[in-house]
Design an enzyme around this catalytic site. Structure first.
Site, short mmCIF file in Angstrom:
data_model
loop_
_atom_site.label_atom_id
_atom_site.label_comp_id
_atom_site.label_asym_id
_atom_site.label_seq_id
_atom_site.Cartn_x
_atom_site.Cartn_y
_atom_site.Cartn_z
CB CYS A 114 -0.94 0.01 1.20
SG CYS A 114 -2.04 -1.40 1.22
CG HIS A 255 -3.37 3.47 2.49
ND1 HIS A 255 -3.82 3.13 1.23
CD2 HIS A 255 -3.34 2.32 3.20
CE1 HIS A 255 -4.04 1.83 1.20
NE2 HIS A 255 -3.77 1.31 2.38
CG ASN A 285 -6.44 -1.04 1.37
OD1 ASN A 285 -5.77 -0.56 0.47
ND2 ASN A 285 -5.90 -1.50 2.49
O1 UT7 Z 1 -3.14 -1.00 4.08
C1 UT7 Z 1 -3.18 -1.54 5.37
C2 UT7 Z 1 -4.09 -2.71 5.30
N1 UT7 Z 1 -4.61 -3.14 6.53
C3 UT7 Z 1 -5.63 -2.57 7.21
O2 UT7 Z 1 -6.09 -1.51 6.92
C4 UT7 Z 1 -6.22 -3.34 8.35
C5 UT7 Z 1 -6.28 -2.61 9.62
N2 UT7 Z 1 -7.24 -3.26 10.54
C6 UT7 Z 1 -8.54 -3.03 10.49
O3 UT7 Z 1 -8.98 -2.22 9.71
C7 UT7 Z 1 -9.44 -3.75 11.47
O4 UT7 Z 1 -8.64 -4.50 12.36
C8 UT7 Z 1 -10.46 -4.68 10.78
C9 UT7 Z 1 -11.51 -3.83 10.05
C10 UT7 Z 1 -9.76 -5.59 9.78
C11 UT7 Z 1 -11.18 -5.54 11.80
O5 UT7 Z 1 -11.80 -4.73 12.79
P1 UT7 Z 1 -11.63 -5.11 14.33
O6 UT7 Z 1 -12.41 -4.14 15.09
O7 UT7 Z 1 -10.16 -5.21 14.60
O8 UT7 Z 1 -12.34 -6.52 14.38
P2 UT7 Z 1 -11.78 -7.95 14.85
O9 UT7 Z 1 -10.93 -8.55 13.80
O10 UT7 Z 1 -11.21 -7.85 16.22
O11 UT7 Z 1 -13.13 -8.79 14.95
C12 UT7 Z 1 -14.18 -8.41 15.85
C13 UT7 Z 1 -15.37 -9.31 15.61
C14 UT7 Z 1 -15.02 -10.79 15.60
O12 UT7 Z 1 -16.11 -11.50 16.15
P3 UT7 Z 1 -16.08 -12.04 17.67
O13 UT7 Z 1 -14.88 -12.97 17.71
O14 UT7 Z 1 -15.90 -10.81 18.50
O15 UT7 Z 1 -17.39 -12.71 17.81
C15 UT7 Z 1 -14.91 -11.10 14.14
O16 UT7 Z 1 -15.17 -12.48 13.86
O17 UT7 Z 1 -15.92 -9.02 14.31
C16 UT7 Z 1 -16.01 -10.25 13.58
N3 UT7 Z 1 -15.83 -9.94 12.17
C17 UT7 Z 1 -16.84 -9.69 11.32
N4 UT7 Z 1 -18.17 -9.68 11.49
C18 UT7 Z 1 -18.93 -9.37 10.41
C19 UT7 Z 1 -14.65 -9.82 11.50
N5 UT7 Z 1 -14.89 -9.49 10.22
C20 UT7 Z 1 -16.24 -9.42 10.08
C21 UT7 Z 1 -17.08 -9.10 9.00
N6 UT7 Z 1 -18.40 -9.08 9.20
N7 UT7 Z 1 -16.60 -8.80 7.76
#
Ligand code: UT7
Length: 328
Positions: A114, A255, A285
């Site tokens: 990125c 970004h 993204n």
């Molecule tokens: O260019 C750089 C590229 N990288 C990035 O930009 C990534 C940076 N990170 C992020 O943007 C965030 O960490 C994410 C958007 C990827 C994830 O958000 P989060 O608040 O860190 O969520 P998490 O991974 O901790 O998941 C929280 C919950 C989980 O459920 P439980 O275990 O709490 O029941 C996940 O299973 O959200 C669930 N979950 C979803 N639910 C519905 C994860 N993805 C999804 C989804 N839809 N797409």
């Protein structure tokens, strides 16, 4: 560097196919409310089955050359930043050169995820310092949807496809944005945080079924923390080394990975939301294409005026990150 690096023209292209969050909820276990509240993304673009990264690059490249009023024969270099090339080899730059009929120009790809736009600008500036008469076509292109694992809902909802192109020269013509400064950094000890497969670690034999290692995988939580911290720090660093403060920045174009990351970085930098450009809602993204696509849209929307200073910053796999200052 004494030699200047001007953006003679800028263009962008996003494929026509739109994947809304409702579409995503049919492909994986997700929903619009989760995606919007965690990322700010409402839709992203997807290239057609008949298209490859080079096809998107070609559309952006033809448009940018036309806007620059430059013949293909005038080009000396084609540089492409991508993490999702048509193939591992040949480079997209060579495929693009063939499609443009650009002759024997130096053509190669760079891989900085990125941060590809920042790394590419830094590299092209170095080329201009060595060859002041160079006329470089620099394209950032991504076909990220080809590498999405639909079983990984935390990652597959984030990415989209796009291309953006610019022509870089050491001389301005009319009003050409100037690259005032650029800083690129990395921390390879964190290389496991974001991966895109398809390289030598994917040890498949003919006939094997491909595994999850072929696709994009990411530790989202950890990446998020590093992204906010490093993008803010490198923005402070570039402002400080140019004797500037955030008050001297007319527009912040970070970004476009996640609205929460953009807001958190903006808040650390004490920049008002009205001076922050956001289009992650429409494209998700798009990796290396993200910043030039955002610059292109910001300019087209009248958010950047002549004389404005724009602060850009990116973060991605590697980990790589950086910041740049542009004067329009
Ligand atoms: O260019 C750089 C590229 N990288 C990035 O930009 C990534 C940076 N990170 C992020 O943007 C965030 O960490 C994410 C958007 C990827 C994830 O958000 P989060 O608040 O860190 O969520 P998490 O991974 O901790 O998941 C929280 C919950 C989980 O459920 P439980 O275990 O709490 O029941 C996940 O299973 O959200 C669930 N979950 C979803 N639910 C519905 C994860 N993805 C999804 C989804 N839809 N797409």
């Amino acid at each position: 560097m004494n030699v200047a690096c001007y953006i003679r023209s800028l263009s962008a292209y996003a494929p026509e196919g739109i994947l809304t969050n409702d579409h995503m909820s049919k492909l994986t276990d997700t929903n619009d409310e989760w995606i919007v509240s965690r990322t700010g993304i409402r839709e992203r673009r997807k290239l057609a089955d008949t298209e490859n990264a080079s096809d998107l690059a070609l559309i952006a490249a033809r448009d940018v050359l036309q806007k620059a009023g430059m013949d293909i024969d005038a080009l000396t270099h084609i540089v492409v930043a991508t993490s999702s090339p048509d193939r591992i080899s040949p480079p997209v730059a060579a495929i693009l050169s063939g499609l443009l009929n650009a002759g024997q120009v130096m053509a190669f790809d760079i891989s900085a995820a990125c941060s590809g736009f920042l790394y590419g600008m830094s590299l092209c500036w170095s080329i201009l310092a060595r060859e002041t008469g160079a006329r470089i076509l620099f394209v950032c292109v991504e076909a990220m949807t080809r590498r999405l694992n639909w079983n990984d809902r935390g990652t597959c909802v984030l990415f989209g496809d796009a291309a953006a192109a610019c022509v870089l020269t050491a001389e301005s013509k009319g009003v050409s944005p100037l690259l005032e400064d650029v800083i690129c950094k990395s921390d390879g000890s964190l290389n496991e945080l974001i991966n895109v497969g398809g390289g030598s670690s994917c040890q498949y034999k003919l006939g094997d079924t491909i595994g999850e290692d072929f696709f994009i995988s990411m530790n989202g939580r950890e990446t998020y923390k590093h992204a906010v911290r490093q993008m803010s720090l490198v923005c402070e660093e570039i402002l400080e080394r140019n004797g500037l403060g955030i008050k001297d920045v007319n527009l912040f174009v970070p970004h476009q990975a996640n609205l929460r990351i953009i807001e958190a970085a903006g808040s650390r930098l004490h920049i008002n939301a009205d001076r922050v450009f956001v289009n992650v809602d429409k494209y998700g993204n798009t990796s290396s294409a993200s910043i030039p696509l955002a610059l292109y849209e910001a300019h087209a929307a009248g958010r950047i005026q002549s004389g404005d200073r724009v602060l850009i910053t990116a973060f991605g796999a590697g980990l790589t990150w950086g910041a740049g200052l542009l004067r329009f």
